[in-house]
Design a protein around this motif. Structure first.
Motif, PDB file in Angstrom:
ATOM      1  N   TRP A 186     -10.119   3.400  -1.489  1.00  0.00           N
ATOM      2  CA  TRP A 186      -9.643   3.473  -0.101  1.00  0.00           C
ATOM      3  C   TRP A 186      -8.308   4.217  -0.014  1.00  0.00           C
ATOM      4  N   ILE A 187      -7.397   3.957  -0.955  1.00  0.00           N
ATOM      5  CA  ILE A 187      -6.090   4.619  -0.936  1.00  0.00           C
ATOM      6  C   ILE A 187      -6.257   6.124  -1.142  1.00  0.00           C
ATOM      7  N   THR A 188      -7.142   6.518  -2.069  1.00  0.00           N
ATOM      8  CA  THR A 188      -7.354   7.942  -2.318  1.00  0.00           C
ATOM      9  C   THR A 188      -7.946   8.631  -1.097  1.00  0.00           C
ATOM     10  N   ILE A 189      -8.943   8.002  -0.464  1.00  0.00           N
ATOM     11  CA  ILE A 189      -9.583   8.603   0.710  1.00  0.00           C
ATOM     12  C   ILE A 189      -8.594   8.746   1.864  1.00  0.00           C
TER      13      ILE A 189
ATOM     14  N   SER B 276      -5.327   8.860   1.688  1.00  0.00           N
ATOM     15  CA  SER B 276      -4.277   9.828   1.356  1.00  0.00           C
ATOM     16  C   SER B 276      -4.767  11.250   1.582  1.00  0.00           C
ATOM     17  N   LYS B 277      -6.015  11.540   1.218  1.00  0.00           N
ATOM     18  CA  LYS B 277      -6.551  12.877   1.432  1.00  0.00           C
ATOM     19  C   LYS B 277      -6.735  13.185   2.912  1.00  0.00           C
ATOM     20  N   LYS B 278      -7.068  12.146   3.704  1.00  0.00           N
ATOM     21  CA  LYS B 278      -7.218  12.363   5.139  1.00  0.00           C
ATOM     22  C   LYS B 278      -5.889  12.687   5.811  1.00  0.00           C
ATOM     23  N   THR B 279      -4.834  12.021   5.349  1.00  0.00           N
ATOM     24  CA  THR B 279      -3.519  12.220   5.966  1.00  0.00           C
ATOM     25  C   THR B 279      -2.676  13.248   5.230  1.00  0.00           C
ATOM     26  N   PHE B 280      -3.285  13.978   4.292  1.00  0.00           N
ATOM     27  CA  PHE B 280      -2.533  14.964   3.512  1.00  0.00           C
ATOM     28  C   PHE B 280      -2.162  16.131   4.417  1.00  0.00           C
TER      29      PHE B 280
ATOM     30  N   ASP C  81       0.857  -1.180   0.000  1.00  0.00           N
ATOM     31  CA  ASP C  81       0.000   0.000   0.000  1.00  0.00           C
ATOM     32  C   ASP C  81       0.892   1.230   0.000  1.00  0.00           C
ATOM     33  N   LEU C  82       0.521   2.235  -0.801  1.00  0.00           N
ATOM     34  CA  LEU C  82       1.285   3.483  -0.862  1.00  0.00           C
ATOM     35  C   LEU C  82       0.315   4.645  -0.707  1.00  0.00           C
ATOM     36  N   TYR C  83       0.551   5.481   0.300  1.00  0.00           N
ATOM     37  CA  TYR C  83      -0.287   6.639   0.570  1.00  0.00           C
ATOM     38  C   TYR C  83       0.552   7.911   0.410  1.00  0.00           C
ATOM     39  N   VAL C  84       0.019   8.887  -0.305  1.00  0.00           N
ATOM     40  CA  VAL C  84       0.701  10.178  -0.479  1.00  0.00           C
ATOM     41  C   VAL C  84       0.281  11.090   0.668  1.00  0.00           C
ATOM     42  N   THR C  85       1.243  11.502   1.476  1.00  0.00           N
ATOM     43  CA  THR C  85       0.941  12.333   2.639  1.00  0.00           C
ATOM     44  C   THR C  85       1.215  13.817   2.402  1.00  0.00           C
ATOM     45  N   SER C  86       2.026  14.162   1.413  1.00  0.00           N
ATOM     46  CA  SER C  86       2.256  15.569   1.090  1.00  0.00           C
ATOM     47  C   SER C  86       2.952  15.677  -0.262  1.00  0.00           C
ATOM     48  N   ILE C  87       2.707  16.800  -0.909  1.00  0.00           N
ATOM     49  CA  ILE C  87       3.407  17.147  -2.151  1.00  0.00           C
ATOM     50  C   ILE C  87       4.384  18.256  -1.803  1.00  0.00           C
ATOM     51  N   ILE C  88       5.657  17.923  -1.826  1.00  0.00           N
ATOM     52  CA  ILE C  88       6.673  18.871  -1.367  1.00  0.00           C
ATOM     53  C   ILE C  88       7.017  19.880  -2.449  1.00  0.00           C
ATOM     54  N   ASN C  89       7.253  19.409  -3.658  1.00  0.00           N
ATOM     55  CA  ASN C  89       7.680  20.315  -4.728  1.00  0.00           C
ATOM     56  C   ASN C  89       7.338  19.711  -6.080  1.00  0.00           C
ATOM     57  N   VAL C  90       6.953  20.588  -7.007  1.00  0.00           N
ATOM     58  CA  VAL C  90       6.751  20.215  -8.404  1.00  0.00           C
ATOM     59  C   VAL C  90       7.639  21.127  -9.230  1.00  0.00           C
TER      60      VAL C  90
ATOM     61  N   ILE D  34      -5.860  14.900  -6.374  1.00  0.00           N
ATOM     62  CA  ILE D  34      -7.158  14.563  -6.955  1.00  0.00           C
ATOM     63  C   ILE D  34      -7.485  13.083  -6.734  1.00  0.00           C
ATOM     64  N   SER D  35      -6.605  12.180  -7.162  1.00  0.00           N
ATOM     65  CA  SER D  35      -6.896  10.753  -7.039  1.00  0.00           C
ATOM     66  C   SER D  35      -5.605   9.954  -7.163  1.00  0.00           C
ATOM     67  N   ILE D  36      -5.676   8.701  -6.728  1.00  0.00           N
ATOM     68  CA  ILE D  36      -4.569   7.744  -6.878  1.00  0.00           C
ATOM     69  C   ILE D  36      -5.157   6.477  -7.475  1.00  0.00           C
ATOM     70  N   ASN D  37      -4.666   6.123  -8.636  1.00  0.00           N
ATOM     71  CA  ASN D  37      -5.141   4.932  -9.336  1.00  0.00           C
ATOM     72  C   ASN D  37      -4.043   3.866  -9.316  1.00  0.00           C
ATOM     73  N   VAL D  38      -4.435   2.621  -9.044  1.00  0.00           N
ATOM     74  CA  VAL D  38      -3.466   1.534  -8.898  1.00  0.00           C
ATOM     75  C   VAL D  38      -3.751   0.475  -9.958  1.00  0.00           C
TER      76      VAL D  38
END
Length: 387
Positions: A148-151, A153-157, A16-25, A166-170
């Motif tokens: 579940w992963i998208t939800i 990730s947004k909770k822990t963002f 499982d991989l959850y995105v917790t923050s976007i640091i830089n683009v 926006i979303s995470i597709n696996v």
């Protein structure tokens, strides 16, 4: 040791991989820096026990270096670091499963299309793949579904900056290293969207206001140089914004971004408007010059040889000759003044013709200018907001 060395089935690695923050683009480097939380679980038959024989203990924490761990790497990784430090422990589950959790700071390559900047969204992949084991030895399977992963990730963002998750597709995929070796892949497609409010307020609105000011400058009195100076100032201001834009957008873009078209077209419109103002001022100055020349032209006066009619004549004959000569001189003077007045009227009509031509050009250009702006902004807005 390899926990399935005496078994025929491949090891199932759950990830499982959850995105917790976007640091830089980084648009110029085409890279995405994120902080992610990974949970990995794999079977180990040697670590299975009956919990009733051990006081009902279902889990146990042990040092990671005592156990085999799957060598799962990230293909798009440019730089991978642990968020704080590598976790030195793993959790053992009595069913014969080992679980590990890590927080990673990832810098991954991501191909970005900046055509709709700053109303753009991007999809970046994080591909998990074993570096040594083939599909006959290891299968990488997602532990949770996409929703579940998208939800979660947004909770822990943690961050609420320029970018929105926006979303995470696996998805699962199989790749060939060579013809006979196949590797299993687990692809996380992360979709992010830029929040455009900052660029709209600080970049697009000022450029648009410059265009509005240029339209309103047509109502400035064009007899002096104030109108030209004003338009030149607007042109220099747009040039400064283009330099700022050049530092933001990458130079290797496949298509010219719409914001570049927006600034370039406005720059060109103001430049054309400046040329039109120069032409109109030239025509008006030419007409004013003709009027000035005509008004300063000298009008021939009376003949100096004409005597004063009150002066007494020497004789009646001289008096008659003097009266005839005075009448002839007066007729000549009247004729000369009439010719000068006719010539002055002709010159005045010609100067008024130049001024009239300048006014017609100015009004026609203003109508076409406003029509061009409306059409351009309508087409650009449709491309920008409704792709």
């Amino acid at each position: 040791m390899w926990p399935l060395i005496f078994e025929d089935q491949p090891a199932i690695i759950y990830v499982d991989l959850y995105v917790t923050s976007i640091i830089n683009v980084n648009e110029k480097d085409q890279s995405l820096t994120t902080q992610v939380k990974t949970i990995t679980a794999w079977p180990d038959s040697n670590m299975k026990w009956d919990k009733t024989l051990f006081c009902g203990m279902e889990t146990f924490v042990a040092p990671k270096n005592m156990f085999w761990t799957p060598d799962i790497g990230i293909i798009e990784s440019i730089k991978t670091e642990f968020g704080t430090k590598e976790s030195p422990y793993v959790k053992l589950i009595h069913l014969g499963v080992i679980a590990s959790s890590d927080i990673l700071a990832l810098t991954t390559a991501c191909r970005m299309d900046l055509y709709r900047f700053p109303f753009d969204s991007h999809s970046c992949n994080i591909t998990l793949q074993s570096t040594a084991y083939s599909i006959q030895e290891i299968r990488i399977i997602k532990f949770s579904d996409t929703t579940w992963i998208t939800i979660q990730s947004k909770k822990t963002f943690h961050t609420q900056g320029e970018w929105e998750l926006i979303s995470i597709n696996v998805t699962n995929s199989i790749t060939n290293i060579i013809e006979v070796i196949e590797m299993d892949q687990l692809i996380y497609q992360i979709t992010i969207k830029r929040r455009p409010l900052f660029y709209v307020i600080n970049f697009m609105l000022p450029v648009f206001f410059f265009l509005v000011l240029d339209v309103m400058s047509f109502f400035i009195d064009g007899s002096g140089t104030d109108k030209l100076s004003f338009k030149v100032t607007l042109l220099l201001s747009i040039s400064v914004f283009l330099l700022i834009l050049n530092d933001t957008l990458p130079s290797t873009a496949d298509k010219i971004p719409l914001i570049g078209i927006f600034c370039s077209v406005i720059f060109s419109l103001i430049g054309i408007s400046l040329l039109e103002t120069i032409l109109v001022n030239f025509l008006k100055a030419k007409g004013a010059k003709k009027i000035l020349v005509d008004t300063t032209a000298t009008v021939p006066g009376q003949n100096d040889n004409v005597r004063d009619p009150q002066s007494p004549p020497d004789s009646v004959k001289d008096q008659n000759e003097q009266q005839g000569s005075c009448t002839l001189d007066l007729l000549k003077q009247i004729l000369t003044e009439c010719c000068a007045a006719i010539q002055q009227n002709q010159q005045k009509k010609m100067s008024l013709c130049w001024t009239r031509v300048a006014s017609i050009i100015d009004v026609t250009f203003l109508v076409l200018y406003i029509f061009t702006i409306i059409v351009f902004l309508s087409v650009l807005g449709k491309l920008w907001l409704y792709p």
